[in-house]
Design an enzyme around this catalytic site. Structure first.
Site, PDB file in Angstrom:
ATOM      1  N   ARG A 144     -54.164  23.493 -37.342  1.00 20.19           N
ATOM      2  CA  ARG A 144     -53.418  22.718 -38.342  1.00 20.19           C
ATOM      3  C   ARG A 144     -54.336  21.603 -38.849  1.00 20.19           C
ATOM      4  O   ARG A 144     -54.837  20.814 -38.048  1.00 20.19           O
ATOM      5  CB  ARG A 144     -52.172  22.145 -37.662  1.00 20.19           C
TER       6      ARG A 144
ATOM      7  N   LYS B 129     -57.262  12.941 -35.762  1.00 21.75           N
ATOM      8  CA  LYS B 129     -56.495  12.201 -34.750  1.00 21.75           C
ATOM      9  C   LYS B 129     -57.333  11.156 -34.014  1.00 21.75           C
ATOM     10  O   LYS B 129     -58.561  11.212 -33.996  1.00 21.75           O
ATOM     11  CB  LYS B 129     -55.827  13.177 -33.781  1.00 21.75           C
TER      12      LYS B 129
HETATM   13  N1  HH2 Z   1     -49.469  16.774 -35.484  1.00 23.51           N
HETATM   14  C1  HH2 Z   1     -48.844  15.992 -36.408  1.00 23.51           C
HETATM   15  C2  HH2 Z   1     -47.653  16.434 -36.990  1.00 23.51           C
HETATM   16  N2  HH2 Z   1     -47.116  17.630 -36.697  1.00 23.51           N
HETATM   17  N3  HH2 Z   1     -47.208  19.669 -35.504  1.00 23.51           N
HETATM   18  C3  HH2 Z   1     -47.809  20.455 -34.615  1.00 23.51           C
HETATM   19  N4  HH2 Z   1     -47.296  21.662 -34.317  1.00 23.51           N
HETATM   20  N5  HH2 Z   1     -48.961  20.074 -33.967  1.00 23.51           N
HETATM   21  C4  HH2 Z   1     -49.559  18.869 -34.210  1.00 23.51           C
HETATM   22  O1  HH2 Z   1     -50.593  18.560 -33.583  1.00 23.51           O
HETATM   23  C5  HH2 Z   1     -48.939  18.000 -35.167  1.00 23.51           C
HETATM   24  C6  HH2 Z   1     -47.738  18.436 -35.800  1.00 23.51           C
HETATM   25  C7  HH2 Z   1     -49.423  14.688 -36.782  1.00 23.51           C
HETATM   26  O2  HH2 Z   1     -50.264  14.816 -37.918  1.00 23.51           O
HETATM   27  P1  HH2 Z   1     -49.831  14.453 -39.423  1.00 23.51           P
HETATM   28  O3  HH2 Z   1     -48.783  15.401 -39.907  1.00 23.51           O
HETATM   29  O4  HH2 Z   1     -51.016  14.360 -40.299  1.00 23.51           O
HETATM   30  O5  HH2 Z   1     -49.295  12.993 -39.310  1.00 23.51           O
HETATM   31  P2  HH2 Z   1     -47.860  12.332 -39.406  1.00 23.51           P
HETATM   32  O6  HH2 Z   1     -47.059  12.813 -38.245  1.00 23.51           O
HETATM   33  O7  HH2 Z   1     -48.153  10.842 -39.348  1.00 23.51           O
HETATM   34  O8  HH2 Z   1     -47.225  12.763 -40.713  1.00 23.51           O
END
Ligand code: HH2
Length: 280
Positions: free
Chosen positions: A256, A221
């Site tokens: 995660r 992040k």
């Molecule tokens: N962060 C992201 C997505 N989902 N869910 C939870 N519970 N906690 C988090 O910190 C969280 C989440 C963002 O990361 P990523 O899935 O890699 O990115 P994107 O939303 O661009 O797909």
């Protein structure tokens, strides 16, 4: 107490659990497009399982700052075949969605938990989760992905996020969810400045005191880049591992991550050195 996710009882009281990220999206912030085709997402998920993921989190809508919402039908088309194809792994599969229609289809395809960045704010989501007796992650987000990073503002971020999560957990229980099916997440990067993220990671104990397992997502992040100078997302793993280890020492029970193997190793060390879990 273990975390109950459908037919799985996940041993959060014994060690930190690793949730591997499977983004079946064209536009996620760090791996958008790489695993968009269902076969690519399934192959990636299997690799993460081999690396030791305890849970696989399948998402079909990016929630990065500025992301545009995806229609439910398209999100279902992206996630359902992936959830179905992973059933032979006998691992808990999570669906990363805020939409009840998508959650319903993923649960029918074999998902055991719903990772909801909107913390059951969509109409019908709480009832659906109660009916399925699945696990749920309730995450804090200020605003909406499209605009959430424009001017995040709190008077006391740890207290406000804690109050929100306590209210959401009680809402989930009133809707019929079992207390031991609920996990809480402060939502690192979701409507937060770098300083808000730092305060939340330092203050995880306050959220843990609410009495539910705590999930933390720091992987790749922006705040890691801001603090370490690693501008590119693919250069942020060392910073992420440091943040992960300290988050575990502060009370994280589930992490995660995109990088399962390295995060699992860091978590094993943090578990023992922080003395928070049963030593092997
Ligand atoms: N962060 C992201 C997505 N989902 N869910 C939870 N519970 N906690 C988090 O910190 C969280 C989440 C963002 O990361 P990523 O899935 O890699 O990115 P994107 O939303 O661009 O797909």
């Amino acid at each position: 107490m273990p975390w109950r996710c459908g037919r799985f009882l996940l041993p959060v009281e014994q060690r930190t659990l690793i949730m591997g990220i499977v983004n079946a999206t064209p536009d996620s912030f760090s791996d958008g497009g790489r695993f968009f085709a269902p076969e690519a997402a399934v192959g990636h998920a299997r690799r993460l399982a081999q690396e030791g993921a305890d849970i696989l989190d399948v998402g079909g809508e990016s929630t990065r700052p500025g992301a545009k919402p995806v229609p439910a039908k398209e999100e279902m088309r992206r996630v359902v075949p992936v959830v179905e194809a992973l059933q032979d792994l006998r691992l808990p599969i999570s669906v990363d969605t805020r939409k009840p229609e998508v959650a319903k289809a993923a649960l029918a395809a074999g998902a055991s938990l719903v990772n909801d960045v909107a913390a059951l704010r969509a109409q019908g989501m709480a009832e659906l989760c109660a009916e399925h007796q699945c696990g749920v992650v309730l995450m804090h987000m200020q605003g909406e992905p499209r605009t959430m990073q424009q001017a995040p503002s709190y008077s006391e971020v740890v207290r406000e996020v804690g109050d929100f999560l306590a209210e959401r957990a009680s809402f989930a229980e009133k809707a019929g969810m079992a207390r031991d099916a609920i996990a809480l997440d402060p939502g690192i990067g979701f409507g937060k400045t770098v300083d808000h993220n730092v305060q939340l990671l330092r203050g995880l104990g306050t959220i843990r005191d609410l009495g539910y397992p705590v999930l933390v997502g720091v992987s790749r992040k922006g705040f890691l880049g801001a603090l370490s100078g690693a501008e590119k997302t693919e250069e942020r793993l060392p910073a992420g591992l440091a943040a992960t280890a300290l988050a575990i020492a502060q009370g994280a029970d589930i992490v995660r991550t995109h990088d399962v193997q390295a995060t699992r190793a860091a978590a094993r060390i943090a578990d023992v050195l922080a003395g928070r879990k049963v030593a092997p």
